[in-house]
Design an enzyme around this catalytic site. Structure first.
Site, PDB file in Angstrom:
ATOM      1  N   CYS A  74       0.859  -1.182   0.000  1.00 38.02           N
ATOM      2  CA  CYS A  74       0.000   0.000   0.000  1.00 38.02           C
ATOM      3  C   CYS A  74       0.896   1.233   0.000  1.00 38.02           C
ATOM      4  O   CYS A  74       1.644   1.457   0.945  1.00 38.02           O
ATOM      5  CB  CYS A  74      -0.902  -0.006   1.227  1.00 38.02           C
ATOM      6  SG  CYS A  74      -1.940   1.458   1.402  1.00 38.02           S
ATOM      7  N   CYS A 199      -5.374   6.049  -3.621  1.00 35.66           N
ATOM      8  CA  CYS A 199      -4.641   4.780  -3.642  1.00 35.66           C
ATOM      9  C   CYS A 199      -3.251   5.068  -4.201  1.00 35.66           C
ATOM     10  O   CYS A 199      -3.113   5.467  -5.362  1.00 35.66           O
ATOM     11  CB  CYS A 199      -5.370   3.747  -4.502  1.00 35.66           C
ATOM     12  SG  CYS A 199      -4.494   2.180  -4.639  1.00 35.66           S
TER      13      CYS A 199
END
Length: 260
Positions: A74, A199
């Protein structure tokens, strides 16, 4: 047991942060992790991140999606973890840490922005209506005309669960070009199973995909996400992308404790 936690966000991508250097946290308890990430019954977050000791680097990043399952890299979470490590005095302004996709270098800049080196990208699959690549997590990138009104959750889920990616699925990014060096994107995240405000690996994937498609010749690209702005830069040689950096804000929100 009282669990002390910290909340961080990077362009609206928010995370529950836990200092697990003493290895007290029950890492296999997916139900607990999902509960902590629940916005109504828990703390709330797109994911949960443990900061742990590592013998060869400054620290280790262990990342869980909000469904409680350990996941792939991530980018925004990595940047937030760097800010968290600085707050804990684990690091100063430069760091090297290990994550599920390997070694990462990062810098906390004087203005507080965190620049994180992502993995090199050697393979980009171009199809007639989309691009697929892995930037630490798998990403489908697709240009759409009316991004503002596009149904991200419905269309993203249809692709994520469709035949294209099978059981493993993929993160799904929908993109609109703003100018020669700027793109807007919205992302349906696997594991969250909904649109998120940002994101990091998705923004990285979009920047590289747009370069591959010839939509931009820039090696530094501005990305507008729902929660703010990110910058992705890279070196490109013979179709290989190296020295890939994701830069943006990583901000402390609050600290608290919860009974578990």
């Amino acid at each position: 047991m009282q669990l002390e936690f910290y909340k961080y966000q990077g362009t609206g991508n928010d995370f529950v942060m836990i200092d697990n250097r003493s290895e007290f946290f029950p890492k296999e308890n997916t139900q607990l992790i999902a509960h902590l990430c629940d916005r109504r019954f828990g703390i709330g977050g797109d994911g949960l991140i443990l900061l742990e000791n590592d013998p060869e680097t400054d620290f280790k990043m262990v990342y869980y999606n909000s469904d409680g399952n350990q996941s792939s890299m991530c980018g925004n979470g990595g940047r937030c973890l760097v800010a968290f490590a600085k707050k804990l005095n684990v690091i100063e302004n430069k760091t090297t840490f290990i994550a599920t996709d390997g070694l990462h270098h990062a810098t906390v800049e004087p203005d507080g922005l965190v620049s994180l080196q992502m993995i090199d990208v050697a393979e980009v699959k171009v199809s007639p209506d989309h691009v697929f690549l892995n930037t630490g997590s798998p990403h489908h990138v697709q240009l759409v005309d009316d991004l503002e009104n596009y149904n991200i959750k419905e269309n993203g889920a249809a692709i994520r669960y469709g035949d294209l990616y099978g059981k493993a699925g993929s993160n799904i990014n929908f993109v609109k070009q703003i100018n020669e060096t700027t793109f807007s994107l919205r992302t349906y995240e696997r594991g969250v199973e909904d649109e998120t405000l940002s994101c990091g690996t998705g923004a990285t994937a979009v920047a590289i995909a747009m370069n591959v498609l010839g939509k931009t010749d820039a090696s530094e690209i501005d990305l507008n996400v729902e929660g703010g702005k990110l910058v992705v830069s890279f070196d490109k040689k013979e179709g290989q992308f190296t020295h890939v950096f994701l830069k943006g804000p990583a901000e402390f929100v609050f600290k608290g404790s919860i009974e578990i």
